[in-house]
Write a protein that holds these residues in place. Structure first.
Motif, mmCIF file in Angstrom:
data_model
loop_
_atom_site.group_PDB
_atom_site.id
_atom_site.type_symbol
_atom_site.label_atom_id
_atom_site.label_comp_id
_atom_site.label_asym_id
_atom_site.label_seq_id
_atom_site.Cartn_x
_atom_site.Cartn_y
_atom_site.Cartn_z
ATOM 1 N N PHE A 188 120.550 19.086 -26.996
ATOM 2 C CA PHE A 188 120.524 18.286 -25.770
ATOM 3 C C PHE A 188 119.204 18.539 -25.050
ATOM 4 N N GLN A 189 118.927 17.737 -24.033
ATOM 5 C CA GLN A 189 117.742 17.899 -23.194
ATOM 6 C C GLN A 189 118.201 18.225 -21.772
ATOM 7 N N TYR A 190 117.464 19.097 -21.117
ATOM 8 C CA TYR A 190 117.724 19.344 -19.696
ATOM 9 C C TYR A 190 117.193 18.156 -18.908
ATOM 10 N N ARG A 191 117.791 17.866 -17.766
ATOM 11 C CA ARG A 191 117.383 16.733 -16.935
ATOM 12 C C ARG A 191 116.428 17.162 -15.815
ATOM 13 N N THR A 192 116.656 18.302 -15.196
ATOM 14 C CA THR A 192 115.787 18.803 -14.130
ATOM 15 C C THR A 192 115.549 20.293 -14.337
ATOM 16 N N GLY A 193 114.443 20.772 -13.783
ATOM 17 C CA GLY A 193 114.122 22.190 -13.905
ATOM 18 C C GLY A 193 113.213 22.653 -12.777
ATOM 19 N N GLN A 194 113.322 23.930 -12.449
ATOM 20 C CA GLN A 194 112.504 24.549 -11.415
ATOM 21 C C GLN A 194 111.991 25.892 -11.929
ATOM 22 N N VAL A 195 110.823 26.317 -11.406
ATOM 23 C CA VAL A 195 110.262 27.613 -11.763
ATOM 24 C C VAL A 195 109.722 28.282 -10.499
ATOM 25 N N ASN A 196 109.889 29.582 -10.417
ATOM 26 C CA ASN A 196 109.280 30.433 -9.394
ATOM 27 C C ASN A 196 108.609 31.578 -10.117
ATOM 28 N N LEU A 197 107.334 31.809 -9.813
ATOM 29 C CA LEU A 197 106.572 32.866 -10.467
ATOM 30 C C LEU A 197 105.995 33.774 -9.390
ATOM 31 N N VAL A 250 77.913 56.471 -13.618
ATOM 32 C CA VAL A 250 79.205 56.467 -12.934
ATOM 33 C C VAL A 250 80.302 56.709 -13.961
ATOM 34 N N ILE A 251 81.231 57.583 -13.614
ATOM 35 C CA ILE A 251 82.426 57.787 -14.432
ATOM 36 C C ILE A 251 83.615 57.486 -13.526
ATOM 37 N N GLY A 252 84.611 56.837 -14.086
ATOM 38 C CA GLY A 252 85.723 56.425 -13.247
ATOM 39 C C GLY A 252 87.054 56.486 -13.960
ATOM 40 N N LEU A 253 88.075 56.431 -13.163
ATOM 41 C CA LEU A 253 89.450 56.411 -13.646
ATOM 42 C C LEU A 253 90.149 55.255 -12.941
ATOM 43 N N ARG A 254 90.783 54.392 -13.704
ATOM 44 C CA ARG A 254 91.468 53.229 -13.149
ATOM 45 C C ARG A 254 92.944 53.285 -13.537
ATOM 46 N N ALA A 255 93.775 52.992 -12.574
ATOM 47 C CA ALA A 255 95.215 52.892 -12.827
ATOM 48 C C ALA A 255 95.706 51.612 -12.162
ATOM 49 N N ALA A 256 96.552 50.868 -12.848
ATOM 50 C CA ALA A 256 97.054 49.621 -12.291
ATOM 51 C C ALA A 256 98.503 49.424 -12.693
ATOM 52 N N TRP A 257 99.242 48.804 -11.834
ATOM 53 C CA TRP A 257 100.586 48.372 -12.175
ATOM 54 C C TRP A 257 100.769 46.982 -11.599
ATOM 55 N N ILE A 258 101.283 46.121 -12.468
ATOM 56 C CA ILE A 258 101.466 44.727 -12.106
ATOM 57 C C ILE A 258 102.932 44.372 -12.348
ATOM 58 N N LYS A 259 103.584 43.921 -11.304
ATOM 59 C CA LYS A 259 104.957 43.433 -11.431
ATOM 60 C C LYS A 259 104.886 41.913 -11.431
ATOM 61 N N GLN A 260 105.396 41.339 -12.500
ATOM 62 C CA GLN A 260 105.360 39.893 -12.640
ATOM 63 C C GLN A 260 106.752 39.420 -13.003
ATOM 64 N N ARG A 261 107.200 38.351 -12.360
ATOM 65 C CA ARG A 261 108.532 37.824 -12.639
ATOM 66 C C ARG A 261 108.483 36.305 -12.646
ATOM 67 N N ILE A 262 109.111 35.745 -13.664
ATOM 68 C CA ILE A 262 109.226 34.288 -13.769
ATOM 69 C C ILE A 262 110.712 33.953 -13.783
ATOM 70 N N ILE A 263 111.118 33.067 -12.899
ATOM 71 C CA ILE A 263 112.516 32.638 -12.824
ATOM 72 C C ILE A 263 112.539 31.128 -13.035
ATOM 73 N N THR A 264 113.209 30.692 -14.090
ATOM 74 C CA THR A 264 113.361 29.259 -14.334
ATOM 75 C C THR A 264 114.841 28.905 -14.293
ATOM 76 N N THR A 265 115.123 27.728 -13.785
ATOM 77 C CA THR A 265 116.488 27.193 -13.803
ATOM 78 C C THR A 265 116.409 25.761 -14.330
ATOM 79 N N PHE A 266 117.360 25.427 -15.190
ATOM 80 C CA PHE A 266 117.415 24.082 -15.767
ATOM 81 C C PHE A 266 118.827 23.543 -15.609
ATOM 82 N N GLN A 267 118.920 22.223 -15.336
ATOM 83 C CA GLN A 267 120.208 21.571 -15.187
ATOM 84 C C GLN A 267 120.263 20.391 -16.149
#
Length: 174
Positions: free
Chosen positions: A112-121, A147-164
């Motif tokens: 089947f095919q979905y008719r509508t959909g939404q995304v939040n990122l 120059v000598i350096g130290l890098r630390a990173a944390w990335i929180k990423q979330r994708i929420i999709t809904t289809f009807q």
């Protein structure tokens, strides 16, 4: 010049070789995330001239900030923290197919095919940087600063999709 000011100037001149500069800084940032996420494809289902279009989420410019401390002595040190948060939304209608695995599996098993959909990122970006450097005068015209350096990173990423459609789903991608 009054006597207290003279005394202050003399004291500063006596202790100049041991003076260390400490700098506290804050930067305002105005960034735009440019990550490309194809979240849905639209299909016109035409048997003679089929057209499939991918929809992509795009972000607006958002404010962020960077704060830090720098110290200068024989060695120069700089520590700073960067924070940035952004979000984007989109929607679509038509004959839709999710580009994420969960939605495709449900569609493939039920045809089947979905008719509508939404995304939040959402993207929440944090980094901590530590830089250490020392300046060398190689010649009268050449100044070298490794120059000598130290890098630390944390990335929180979330994708929420809904289809009807015939069936409705919600997908959470972290």
């Amino acid at each position: 010049m009054s006597h207290p000011y003279r005394l202050l100037v003399i004291c500063c001149m006596l202790f100049t070789s041991s003076v260390q500069a400490v700098e506290i800084f804050a930067d305002a940032l105005y960034w735009r995330a440019t990550e490309t996420v194809d979240w849905v494809l639209l299909n016109n289902l035409s048997t003679t001239n089929q057209s499939i279009t991918y929809k992509t989420v795009s972000f607006d410019y958002e404010p962020g900030f960077r704060i830090g401390v720098a110290a200068q002595n024989v060695w120069d040190f700089k520590v700073y923290y960067t924070n940035y948060y952004t979000s984007a939304s989109d929607s679509a209608a038509g004959n839709l197919t999710s580009t994420f695995f969960g939605g495709k599996v449900i569609q493939a098993s039920n045809s089947f095919q979905y008719r509508t959909g939404q995304v939040n990122l959402f993207i929440h970006f944090n980094t901590v940087d530590l830089d250490m450097s020392k300046q060398y005068q190689a010649s009268t015209r050449l100044l070298v600063r490794p120059v000598i350096g130290l890098r630390a990173a944390w990335i929180k990423q979330r994708i929420i999709t809904t289809f009807q459609g015939v069936q409705s789903i919600a997908e959470f991608v972290n």
